[in-house]
Scaffold this motif. Structure first.
Motif, PDB file in Angstrom:
ATOM      1  N   ARG A  34       0.858  -1.157   0.105  1.00  0.00           N
ATOM      2  CA  ARG A  34      -0.080   0.098  -0.009  1.00  0.00           C
ATOM      3  C   ARG A  34       0.816   1.330  -0.048  1.00  0.00           C
ATOM      4  NH1 ARG A  34      -1.873   3.661  -1.139  1.00  0.00           N
ATOM      5  NH2 ARG A  34      -3.770   4.800  -0.442  1.00  0.00           N
ATOM      6  N   ILE A  93      -8.247   5.622  -2.532  1.00  0.00           N
ATOM      7  CA  ILE A  93      -7.864   4.282  -3.308  1.00  0.00           C
ATOM      8  C   ILE A  93      -8.409   3.214  -2.254  1.00  0.00           C
ATOM      9  CG2 ILE A  93      -6.075   2.801  -3.261  1.00  0.00           C
ATOM     10  CD1 ILE A  93      -4.344   5.375  -4.106  1.00  0.00           C
ATOM     11  N   PHE A 125      -7.799  -0.087  -1.504  1.00  0.00           N
ATOM     12  CA  PHE A 125      -6.826  -1.091  -1.636  1.00  0.00           C
ATOM     13  C   PHE A 125      -7.261  -2.592  -1.187  1.00  0.00           C
ATOM     14  CE2 PHE A 125      -2.989  -3.594   0.109  1.00  0.00           C
ATOM     15  CZ  PHE A 125      -2.188  -3.244  -1.001  1.00  0.00           C
ATOM     16  N   THR A 146     -10.864  -7.521  -2.420  1.00  0.00           N
ATOM     17  CA  THR A 146     -10.263  -6.532  -2.930  1.00  0.00           C
ATOM     18  C   THR A 146     -10.515  -6.497  -4.534  1.00  0.00           C
ATOM     19  OG1 THR A 146      -7.940  -5.530  -3.500  1.00  0.00           O
ATOM     20  CG2 THR A 146      -8.316  -7.750  -4.032  1.00  0.00           C
ATOM     21  N   LYS A 182      -8.386  -0.340  -8.128  1.00  0.00           N
ATOM     22  CA  LYS A 182      -8.569   0.361  -6.849  1.00  0.00           C
ATOM     23  C   LYS A 182      -9.070   1.632  -6.690  1.00  0.00           C
ATOM     24  CE  LYS A 182      -5.861  -3.378  -5.896  1.00  0.00           C
ATOM     25  NZ  LYS A 182      -6.386  -4.734  -5.776  1.00  0.00           N
ATOM     26  N   CYS A 186      -3.130  -1.319 -12.425  1.00  0.00           N
ATOM     27  CA  CYS A 186      -3.198  -1.952 -11.088  1.00  0.00           C
ATOM     28  C   CYS A 186      -2.729  -3.351 -10.947  1.00  0.00           C
ATOM     29  CB  CYS A 186      -4.696  -1.794 -10.626  1.00  0.00           C
ATOM     30  SG  CYS A 186      -5.343  -0.425  -9.920  1.00  0.00           S
TER      31      CYS A 186
END
Length: 180
Positions: A6, A24, A26, A78, A82, A99
């Protein structure tokens, strides 16, 4: 660690999606999760909160997990991108490519026993396939060295409740594992 990935991501200007994002998104969940869920991209509520699957689709995902004996705190969740695509459109190929290193790092660090790809964009991106989700769902495949089971995205199930039984069957197969 996921925290290092991250941090490596920073404020990520790698694709145009960064221009319209609030946060974002993540991912969330334990670093030792046995099961990983990968969706396509954050929606409006996810973009505001910075967490995956917190809106209506996330509530349905939580109910689906509970129906097969899982809890959100046990799985890692996830998306293939993102940042929220405008108007919740599907992520474009360049956005997915931008990504991809972060997603690959998440999968490598978590080392799940199985991945559940939620929806067509996630399944197609993970499996490098152009097949429709109706053909991919419920069939084990492999991506990034991990067994992958695609199923319908919870947002689709909200619009098409008649497909919930198939998604439930897929999640039961996910819990049993690829060997079953």
């Amino acid at each position: 660690s996921l925290a290092h990935v991250r941090a490596w991501m920073g404020q990520c200007p790698r694709c145009p999606l960064h221009q319209g994002r609030n946060k974002i998104v993540f991912g969330a969940g334990p670093e030792d999760a046995r099961v990983m869920f990968i969706g396509e991209g954050p929606g409006q509520q996810e973009d505001q909160q910075g967490l995956p699957f917190v809106g209506p689709a996330g509530q349905l995902l939580d109910a689906m997990l509970a129906a097969v004996g899982l809890e959100r705190r046990q799985v890692y969740i996830t998306n293939i991108v993102k940042c929220r695509p405008p108007n919740n459109r599907d992520p474009q190929p360049g956005e997915v490519v931008a990504c991809r290193p972060f997603l690959e790092a998440q999968v490598r660090l978590i080392a799940p026993a199985a991945i559940c790809a939620l929806g067509r964009p996630a399944a197609q991106a993970l499996l490098a396939s152009e097949a429709p989700i109706g053909r991919l769902r419920g069939r084990w495949a492999e991506a990034l060295g991990v067994p992958v089971l695609p199923t319908y995205h919870p947002a689709y199930l909200l619009r098409s409740p008649e497909a919930k039984a198939m998604a439930y069957a897929d999640l039961k197969a996910l819990v049993r594992g690829p060997e079953s």
